[in-house]
Design a protein around this motif. Structure first.
Motif, mmCIF file in Angstrom:
data_model
loop_
_atom_site.group_PDB
_atom_site.id
_atom_site.type_symbol
_atom_site.label_atom_id
_atom_site.label_comp_id
_atom_site.label_asym_id
_atom_site.label_seq_id
_atom_site.Cartn_x
_atom_site.Cartn_y
_atom_site.Cartn_z
ATOM 1 N N CYS A 89 0.821 -1.206 0.000
ATOM 2 C CA CYS A 89 0.000 0.000 0.000
ATOM 3 C C CYS A 89 0.857 1.260 0.000
ATOM 4 O O CYS A 89 0.334 2.366 -0.143
ATOM 5 C CB CYS A 89 -0.922 0.013 1.219
ATOM 6 S SG CYS A 89 -0.046 -0.061 2.804
ATOM 7 N N MET A 90 2.168 1.093 0.190
ATOM 8 C CA MET A 90 3.132 2.195 0.197
ATOM 9 C C MET A 90 2.822 3.223 1.281
ATOM 10 O O MET A 90 3.066 4.419 1.112
ATOM 11 C CB MET A 90 3.183 2.859 -1.169
ATOM 12 C CG MET A 90 3.676 1.960 -2.288
ATOM 13 S SD MET A 90 5.361 1.381 -2.023
ATOM 14 C CE MET A 90 6.293 2.891 -2.264
ATOM 15 N N MET A 165 5.900 6.000 -7.625
ATOM 16 C CA MET A 165 6.473 7.104 -6.878
ATOM 17 C C MET A 165 7.882 6.803 -6.388
ATOM 18 O O MET A 165 8.780 7.623 -6.485
ATOM 19 C CB MET A 165 5.559 7.441 -5.691
ATOM 20 C CG MET A 165 6.010 8.652 -4.908
ATOM 21 S SD MET A 165 4.748 9.352 -3.810
ATOM 22 C CE MET A 165 3.826 7.940 -3.292
ATOM 23 N N CYS A 166 8.098 5.599 -5.852
ATOM 24 C CA CYS A 166 9.415 5.239 -5.345
ATOM 25 C C CYS A 166 9.436 3.763 -5.004
ATOM 26 O O CYS A 166 8.393 3.119 -4.924
ATOM 27 C CB CYS A 166 9.782 6.061 -4.107
ATOM 28 S SG CYS A 166 8.636 5.841 -2.729
ATOM 29 N N SER A 167 10.636 3.232 -4.811
ATOM 30 C CA SER A 167 10.782 1.860 -4.332
ATOM 31 C C SER A 167 11.610 1.820 -3.055
ATOM 32 O O SER A 167 11.856 0.749 -2.515
ATOM 33 C CB SER A 167 11.438 0.982 -5.397
ATOM 34 O OG SER A 167 12.721 1.490 -5.727
ATOM 35 N N GLY A 214 1.125 4.630 -4.004
ATOM 36 C CA GLY A 214 2.438 4.391 -4.607
ATOM 37 C C GLY A 214 2.550 4.870 -6.038
ATOM 38 O O GLY A 214 3.626 4.769 -6.637
ATOM 39 N N LEU A 215 1.468 5.396 -6.618
ATOM 40 C CA LEU A 215 1.481 5.931 -7.975
ATOM 41 C C LEU A 215 1.454 7.454 -7.927
ATOM 42 O O LEU A 215 0.875 8.055 -7.013
ATOM 43 C CB LEU A 215 0.271 5.427 -8.766
ATOM 44 C CG LEU A 215 0.180 3.917 -9.001
ATOM 45 C CD1 LEU A 215 -1.129 3.571 -9.694
ATOM 46 C CD2 LEU A 215 1.364 3.420 -9.829
ATOM 47 N N THR A 216 2.070 8.078 -8.916
ATOM 48 C CA THR A 216 2.080 9.533 -9.006
ATOM 49 C C THR A 216 1.854 9.954 -10.447
ATOM 50 O O THR A 216 2.315 9.299 -11.378
ATOM 51 C CB THR A 216 3.415 10.101 -8.476
ATOM 52 O OG1 THR A 216 3.387 11.534 -8.587
ATOM 53 C CG2 THR A 216 4.606 9.564 -9.246
#
Length: 499
Positions: A89-90, A165-167, A214-216
């Protein structure tokens, strides 16, 4: 083994761990990926050099939700970092840095591309492509294939793609985009980023930037997200529900990656939204509210719990904070005094189906709607509690009368609240009488054992129960309590060491 190395990104994970010199690392696997835990840990150990410099610990059966970083479990082995595998879910972490390996779920790029272009030809709206994080690896191939087909075929509207967005994630109590994703290519000196904390949408110059699950992605400030057709690639899961409910005014379609076909029917999600509104109205009648702690790692969870306490207190109601791991109907049945529960959890597990529960379970956003007098539901829906965190205390109440539907009285009633300069010494007594009356209406069976008279405190509720564990009728003296077995399940302390 090459498949394991590629699917679980062993070289990139090893590079991350070496670059930060971590020596104690927790590898968190969800249940469906636990079968690969042993080969993944062996491959990662070989990539790290095979020595004893870095110790790897496999974690499973997380304390709360597998999509969140299990900081509670990682702290048990003094881990310096958590490598999280599978769907996430980030949610921002509180104490430990995290590295995410989403995996590479298979995607028929050609079939997906054709379906996407069909939507572009049929729709009169621009398209925004979103996906489950496990399909993010195929987005570049999808972009290339769609661009090639658009050269030979007419595309009516723009097709925009969201990015991951990032890992990598750093711990933070105030999770802004740049604090959580330091490796982002965006500028880190934009003063407007301070406003990102309390919203999944942030205006940066002439662009409106969105961050969710987690998406941008970004759209022009002159455009509205409601004007876009959202094209989701992935399963019908909690991540998709988070997007669909958050942007419930958008047209949404879902590409089923298993059946390789498009699904346009999301009406069931709107039914969920209508049920949530019903629960909000029902929660307004509650006098005793339980705050369920559904996470001990997501940044800001202590702030939102405190905010919920203040909100409930300002509404003239009583609250109890409960920590019980993953809630279920049996656990919550131990607290029959609570007429509604507020579940503090990550955005993708916040919607707890409480149809089988004795009392409804609502989200913090729904609690704000229910317990803030004069607040109306405009259709906006938020699942991420960080969007609600504020340093301001809630308003005590609206000064005017508010007509609302009461599920206890079976009709519309008006709530009249006192002026700030008026003194009402009988307020506490009136509240106690109202609570007792509500409990008596709820429990009209004279033979019931849950309540005995007018309970006013938690200890009164406990005394009224027929069974109270090791107290009351079954009370056991402290010196007669037996100590259970200690040690690990493999070798308990009272067993001989197995050879």
């Amino acid at each position: 083994m090459d498949n394991i190395s590629s699917r679980y990104e062993i070289p990139r994970t090893a590079e991350f761990l070496r670059g930060r010199a971590y020596t104690r690392v927790a590898l968190q696997f969800p249940d469906e990926l636990l079968k690969d835990a042993a080969p993944v840990s062996r491959a990662l150990r070989r990539e790290l050099g095979g020595g004893g410099g870095t110790k790897l610990f496999v974690m499973a059966d997380t304390a709360y939700n597998s999509c969140c970083v299990d900081e509670v479990g990682a702290s048990a082995i003094d881990a310096q970092c958590v490598v999280h595998y599978g769907h996430s879910c980030m949610s921002p972490t509180s104490n430990l840095p995290a590295f995410f390996v989403f995996g590479k779920a298979p995607l028929d790029v050609g079939a997906c591309c054709r379906s996407l272009l069909d939507c572009s030809r049929e729709s009169n709206k621009p398209i925004l492509v979103l996906c489950g994080l496990e399909y993010a690896h195929a987005l570049d191939d999808l972009k290339g294939a769609a661009a090639e087909l658009c050269k030979s075929d007419s595309c009516n509207h723009e097709i925009q793609y969201a990015d991951v967005m990032c890992s990598e994630m750093s711990p933070s109590s105030s999770p802004t985009a740049e604090e959580q994703c330091p490796q982002s290519n965006e500028s880190t000196h934009n003063d407007d980023l301070a406003n990102f904390v309390n919203s999944c949408c942030n205006v940066e110059g002439s662009m409106r930037k969105y961050n969710l699950g987690g998406l941008t992605w970004s759209i022009s400030i002159d455009e509205k997200i409601d004007d876009y057709l959202l094209y989701w690639i992935g399963e019908d899961n909690s991540a998709f529900a988070n997007v669909a409910l958050t942007f419930n005014k958008c047209d949404i379609v879902r590409y089923d990656t298993v059946a390789n076909q498009l699904s346009r029917d999301v009406s069931y999600l709107m039914k969920i939204l209508r049920r949530r509104y019903y629960l909000v109205e029902k929660a307004k009648d509650a006098n005793i509210i339980g705050i369920l702690v559904g996470t001990l790692g997501v940044a800001g969870y202590l702030d939102i719990i405190e905010q919920m306490k203040n909100l409930i207190k300002a509404a003239g109601k009583k609250s109890y904070t409960l920590v019980m791991g993953r809630p279920n109907s049996a656990k919550l049945a131990n607290f029959p005094e609570c007429e509604v529960f507020v579940y503090v959890s990550c955005a993708q597990t916040a919607l707890l189906d409480s149809k089988e529960f004795l009392a409804p379970v609502i989200t913090p956003f729904e609690a704000v709607l229910a317990f803030s007098r004069g607040r109306e539901w405009t259709g906006e829906y938020l699942l991420d509690f960080k969007d609600l965190i504020t340093s301001e205390k809630p308003e005590v109440a609206s000064r005017s009368k508010e007509a609302r539907f009461s599920f206890i009285k079976g009709g519309y009633v008006e709530d009249d609240f006192p002026q700030e300069n008026e003194e009402h010494p009988e307020t506490s007594l009136a509240l106690a009488e109202l609570t007792e009356k509500a409990l008596s209406v709820r429990n009209q069976n004279n033979d019931a054992v849950l309540y005995q008279g007018g309970a006013k405190s938690a200890i009164d509720y406990l005394k009224a129960r027929s069974y109270r564990g090791l107290t009351g009728e079954y009370e056991v003296a402290p010196d007669t309590v037996l100590i259970g077995r200690t040690g690990r399940a493999a070798v308990y302390s009272d067993e001989k060491t197995k050879q």
